[in-house]
Design a protein around this motif. Structure first.
Motif, short mmCIF file in Angstrom:
data_model
loop_
_atom_site.label_atom_id
_atom_site.label_comp_id
_atom_site.label_asym_id
_atom_site.label_seq_id
_atom_site.Cartn_x
_atom_site.Cartn_y
_atom_site.Cartn_z
N LEU A 107 -128.80 -36.21 37.66
CA LEU A 107 -128.76 -35.86 39.19
C LEU A 107 -129.33 -34.47 39.33
O LEU A 107 -128.75 -33.38 38.61
N CYS A 108 -130.65 -34.28 39.89
CA CYS A 108 -131.24 -33.14 39.87
C CYS A 108 -130.93 -32.13 41.41
O CYS A 108 -130.48 -33.05 42.19
N SER A 109 -131.14 -30.87 41.19
CA SER A 109 -130.98 -30.33 42.61
C SER A 109 -132.12 -28.98 42.53
O SER A 109 -132.78 -28.98 41.59
N LYS A 110 -132.46 -28.69 43.76
CA LYS A 110 -133.38 -27.63 43.94
C LYS A 110 -133.17 -26.94 45.39
O LYS A 110 -132.91 -27.49 46.32
N TYR A 111 -132.90 -25.57 44.89
CA TYR A 111 -132.69 -24.56 46.05
C TYR A 111 -133.96 -24.44 46.92
O TYR A 111 -135.20 -24.60 46.50
N TYR A 159 -117.64 -27.24 30.77
CA TYR A 159 -116.06 -27.19 30.72
C TYR A 159 -115.47 -26.74 29.73
O TYR A 159 -115.96 -27.09 28.41
N ASN A 160 -114.60 -25.86 29.66
CA ASN A 160 -113.95 -25.21 28.67
C ASN A 160 -112.52 -25.79 28.36
O ASN A 160 -111.60 -25.61 29.12
N PRO A 161 -112.48 -26.54 27.48
CA PRO A 161 -111.08 -27.49 27.01
C PRO A 161 -110.07 -26.11 26.74
O PRO A 161 -108.70 -26.90 27.00
N GLN A 162 -110.26 -25.24 26.24
CA GLN A 162 -109.05 -24.15 26.10
C GLN A 162 -108.46 -23.60 27.32
O GLN A 162 -107.25 -23.33 27.36
N THR A 163 -109.48 -23.20 28.21
CA THR A 163 -109.06 -22.41 29.41
C THR A 163 -108.88 -23.45 30.47
O THR A 163 -108.50 -23.26 31.60
N MET A 164 -109.52 -24.77 30.33
CA MET A 164 -109.70 -25.77 31.41
C MET A 164 -110.27 -25.11 32.67
O MET A 164 -109.81 -25.60 33.87
N GLU A 165 -111.32 -24.57 32.63
CA GLU A 165 -112.14 -24.11 33.61
C GLU A 165 -113.51 -24.62 33.57
O GLU A 165 -114.02 -25.18 32.51
N VAL A 166 -114.10 -25.07 34.93
CA VAL A 166 -115.40 -25.36 34.99
C VAL A 166 -116.35 -24.26 35.46
O VAL A 166 -115.69 -23.68 36.41
N THR A 167 -117.37 -24.18 34.88
CA THR A 167 -118.38 -23.28 35.24
C THR A 167 -119.55 -23.59 35.53
O THR A 167 -120.22 -24.33 34.68
N GLN A 168 -120.15 -23.20 36.38
CA GLN A 168 -121.52 -23.51 37.07
C GLN A 168 -122.54 -22.90 36.04
O GLN A 168 -122.22 -21.93 35.41
N ARG A 169 -123.66 -23.09 36.23
CA ARG A 169 -124.97 -22.63 35.31
C ARG A 169 -125.02 -21.17 35.81
O ARG A 169 -125.28 -20.36 34.91
N ASN A 170 -124.48 -20.65 36.86
CA ASN A 170 -124.88 -19.36 37.54
C ASN A 170 -123.57 -18.50 37.15
O ASN A 170 -123.48 -17.36 37.40
N GLY A 171 -122.42 -19.03 36.43
CA GLY A 171 -121.49 -18.26 35.93
C GLY A 171 -120.10 -18.52 36.87
O GLY A 171 -119.33 -17.92 36.71
N GLU A 172 -120.50 -18.99 38.21
CA GLU A 172 -119.44 -19.26 39.13
C GLU A 172 -118.64 -20.30 38.79
O GLU A 172 -119.13 -21.23 38.17
N VAL A 208 -127.38 -31.04 38.56
CA VAL A 208 -126.55 -30.34 39.62
C VAL A 208 -125.38 -29.77 39.34
O VAL A 208 -124.54 -30.53 38.16
N ASP A 209 -124.87 -28.55 39.97
CA ASP A 209 -123.66 -28.10 39.82
C ASP A 209 -122.73 -28.42 40.86
O ASP A 209 -123.21 -28.28 42.23
N ILE A 210 -121.61 -28.80 40.80
CA ILE A 210 -120.95 -29.20 41.85
C ILE A 210 -119.82 -27.90 42.21
O ILE A 210 -119.22 -27.48 41.36
N GLU A 211 -119.90 -27.73 43.50
CA GLU A 211 -119.15 -26.23 43.62
C GLU A 211 -117.64 -26.48 44.23
O GLU A 211 -116.92 -25.82 43.80
N ASP A 212 -117.57 -27.66 44.85
CA ASP A 212 -116.12 -27.91 45.46
C ASP A 212 -116.31 -29.19 45.92
O ASP A 212 -117.03 -30.05 45.80
N LYS A 213 -114.80 -29.49 46.31
CA LYS A 213 -114.69 -30.92 47.09
C LYS A 213 -115.55 -31.51 47.92
O LYS A 213 -116.27 -32.44 48.01
N GLU A 214 -116.02 -30.62 48.92
CA GLU A 214 -116.87 -31.26 50.08
C GLU A 214 -118.24 -31.55 49.07
O GLU A 214 -118.79 -32.61 49.42
N MET A 215 -118.56 -30.71 48.39
CA MET A 215 -120.06 -31.22 47.60
C MET A 215 -119.79 -32.42 46.77
O MET A 215 -120.45 -33.26 46.60
#
Length: 230
Positions: free
Chosen positions: A224-228, A162-175, A127-134
């Motif tokens: 924790l798995c997901s499927k579209y 997670y990129n410790p240098q930029t402090m960014e979280v990136t989903q597997r789709n690049g978003e 699973v990629d968590i997209e936002d607070k609601e998710m």
């Protein structure tokens, strides 16, 4: 599990919309978690175009709102509804995803790659968590369903990086992914702490995201798995 099928029936309406019952025409062991369906006139030469909205799903059929959208009028014709159903025990539906833990009692020493492979073997991806609601949906699903046994917590791999240098979280789709609700003291700025887990305690007090190396093995880990669904 997913199945597809079609159901044909004679339909009549004096208005542009009406409710219909669509049968699965097959034996199911439980009520489907989700149903996607479309409707069309059996005779392709007719101008009829329909929208179909699933309202209620039962074990043998589903109730839908059928609406003609090529013109605001009724119909008297044979209609075919093409449907696809999904059944996943102990799952949660969120937006266009089914989210589940394949084995709610599984507590192994898993690396990120092993957790990812485990999801693939069960027909999904981590699973990629997209936002607070998710995040809230995932948190409550884990807390309400994970069978922790004699331990009081669940440590579960997620799909995002997670990129410790930029402090960014990136989903597997690049978003960009959800970058909040961190466990106290996290995220860590170690360069190899590039994967995410969610920690959930049964006391409903301690929970949050942590970043760790994907190669690390923790006792009592799960996937924790997901499927579209489409």
């Amino acid at each position: 599990m997913s199945n597809t099928g079609s159901y044909s029936f004679s339909s009549y309406s004096t208005k542009a919309s009406r409710r219909v019952n669509v049968r699965f025409m097959m034996c199911l062991s439980s009520v489907p978690n989700h149903v996607i369906a479309t409707a069309r006139a059996t005779d392709p030469s007719l101008p009829h175009k329909f929208n179909l909205t699933v309202l209620e799903v039962k074990i043998g059929d589903f109730v839908a709102e059928l609406e003609r959208n090529d013109q605001h009028t009724g119909w008297d014709t044979m209609i075919v509804v093409d449907w696809k159903l999904y059944i996943t025990e102990n799952a949660v539906l969120f937006r266009n995803k089914i989210i589940w833990i394949p084995d709610l009692a599984q507590r192994n020493n898993l690396t990120y790659d092993e957790a990812s492979e485990y999801c693939a073997e069960n027909g999904g991806t981590l699973v990629d968590i997209e936002d607070k609601e998710m995040y809230d949906v995932v948190y409550h699903y884990i807390r309400n369903n994970f069978k922790s046994g004699t331990i009081s917590y669940a440590w579960i791999w997620l799909g995002s990086s997670y990129n410790p240098q930029t402090m960014e979280v990136t989903q597997r789709n690049g978003e960009p992914g959800y970058n909040g609700t961190w466990w106290s003291g996290f995220p860590a700025n170690n360069v190899d702490y590039n994967r995410l887990i969610i920690v959930v305690y049964s006391n409903n007090v301690h929970h949050g995201l942590r970043n760790f190396p994907g190669t690390i093995r923790f006792v009592k880990m799960s996937s924790l798995c997901s499927k579209y669904i489409s």
